[in-house]
Design a protein around this motif. Structure first.
Motif, short mmCIF file in Angstrom:
data_model
loop_
_atom_site.label_atom_id
_atom_site.label_comp_id
_atom_site.label_asym_id
_atom_site.label_seq_id
_atom_site.Cartn_x
_atom_site.Cartn_y
_atom_site.Cartn_z
N MET A 1 12.77 -21.40 22.68
CA MET A 1 13.97 -21.17 23.46
C MET A 1 15.10 -20.65 22.57
N LYS A 2 15.09 -21.06 21.31
CA LYS A 2 16.12 -20.53 20.40
C LYS A 2 15.96 -19.02 20.24
N LYS A 3 14.71 -18.57 20.12
CA LYS A 3 14.48 -17.13 19.99
C LYS A 3 14.81 -16.40 21.28
N THR A 4 14.61 -17.06 22.42
CA THR A 4 14.97 -16.45 23.70
C THR A 4 16.48 -16.25 23.75
N ARG A 5 17.23 -17.22 23.26
CA ARG A 5 18.68 -17.07 23.23
C ARG A 5 19.11 -15.99 22.22
N ASP A 6 18.36 -15.87 21.13
CA ASP A 6 18.68 -14.85 20.13
C ASP A 6 18.30 -13.44 20.59
N TYR A 7 17.08 -13.30 21.13
CA TYR A 7 16.51 -11.99 21.41
C TYR A 7 16.39 -11.65 22.89
N ASN B 1 16.17 -14.83 33.02
CA ASN B 1 17.15 -15.88 32.77
C ASN B 1 16.56 -16.94 31.85
N PRO B 2 17.27 -17.33 30.80
CA PRO B 2 16.74 -18.34 29.87
C PRO B 2 16.35 -19.65 30.54
N ASP B 3 17.07 -20.06 31.57
CA ASP B 3 16.70 -21.29 32.29
C ASP B 3 15.36 -21.14 32.98
N HIS B 4 15.12 -19.96 33.56
CA HIS B 4 13.84 -19.68 34.21
C HIS B 4 12.72 -19.67 33.17
N VAL B 5 12.98 -19.06 32.02
CA VAL B 5 11.98 -19.02 30.95
C VAL B 5 11.66 -20.45 30.50
N SER B 6 12.68 -21.27 30.34
CA SER B 6 12.47 -22.66 29.93
C SER B 6 11.61 -23.42 30.93
#
Length: 163
Positions: free
Chosen positions: A1-7, A74-79
């Motif tokens: 998830m950190k990489k999703t927020r970064d990239y 969306n990062p929440d959806h990815v999570s």
């Protein structure tokens, strides 16, 4: 998830075959490091197994999303998707552990690496056959097995390092 927020979800651009190849690169590197015992790049086997876990989850998410879904998610959806795939695979692991009597605990880490490579060759063959199989499980089941083998290797590496 950190990489999703970064990239963001840049991985969405990858075709499933490309994700399979990324897992193959990591598994092949592990095997090379197991055989040569020296890393010239500095990254260790543990990091490569973690990469296999993450790429297997990404592959399963990619299969679910398909090419028609937006590249940026969306990062929440990815999570939520990530957690769902991990939990589904974890449940499979518990069921198989029950049936196989946790045989992985007596296996060598190198055998787990070889099993991952074998599963990768199976996935490549299924992908080359446009997903058609006559008697075998599909690619998702193989990704789940690879993910679980990588988790077993990580557990064994942690146990080995803590002794």
């Amino acid at each position: 998830m950190k990489k999703t927020r970064d990239y963001g979800t840049a991985w969405r651009i990858l075709r499933p075959q490309s994700i399979t190849d990324q897992i193959f690169i990591k598994a092949q590197r592990i095997r090379t490091l197991e055989e040569k015992k020296i890393s010239k790049v500095g990254d260790d086997i543990t990091g490569e197994y973690i990469g296999i876990v993450n790429y297997c989850v990404i592959a399963m998410m990619q299969l679910e999303c398909g090419p028609e879904m937006s590249t940026e998610l969306n990062p929440d959806h990815v999570s939520e998707m990530f957690d769902a795939k991990v939990n589904e695979t974890k449940e499979l692991m518990f069921a198989k552990n029950h049936d196989y009597g946790e045989a992985w605990r007596d296996m060598r880490i190198s055998s787990l690496t070889d099993l991952i490579l074998m599963k990768l060759l199976r996935v490549k063959q299924i992908e080359d056959n446009q997903g058609l199989t006559e008697a075998s499980e599909g690619v998702k089941a193989n990704y789940q097995d690879m993910l679980n083998y990588a988790v077993f290797a990580l557990i064994k590496l942690n146990v080995h390092h803590s002794k």
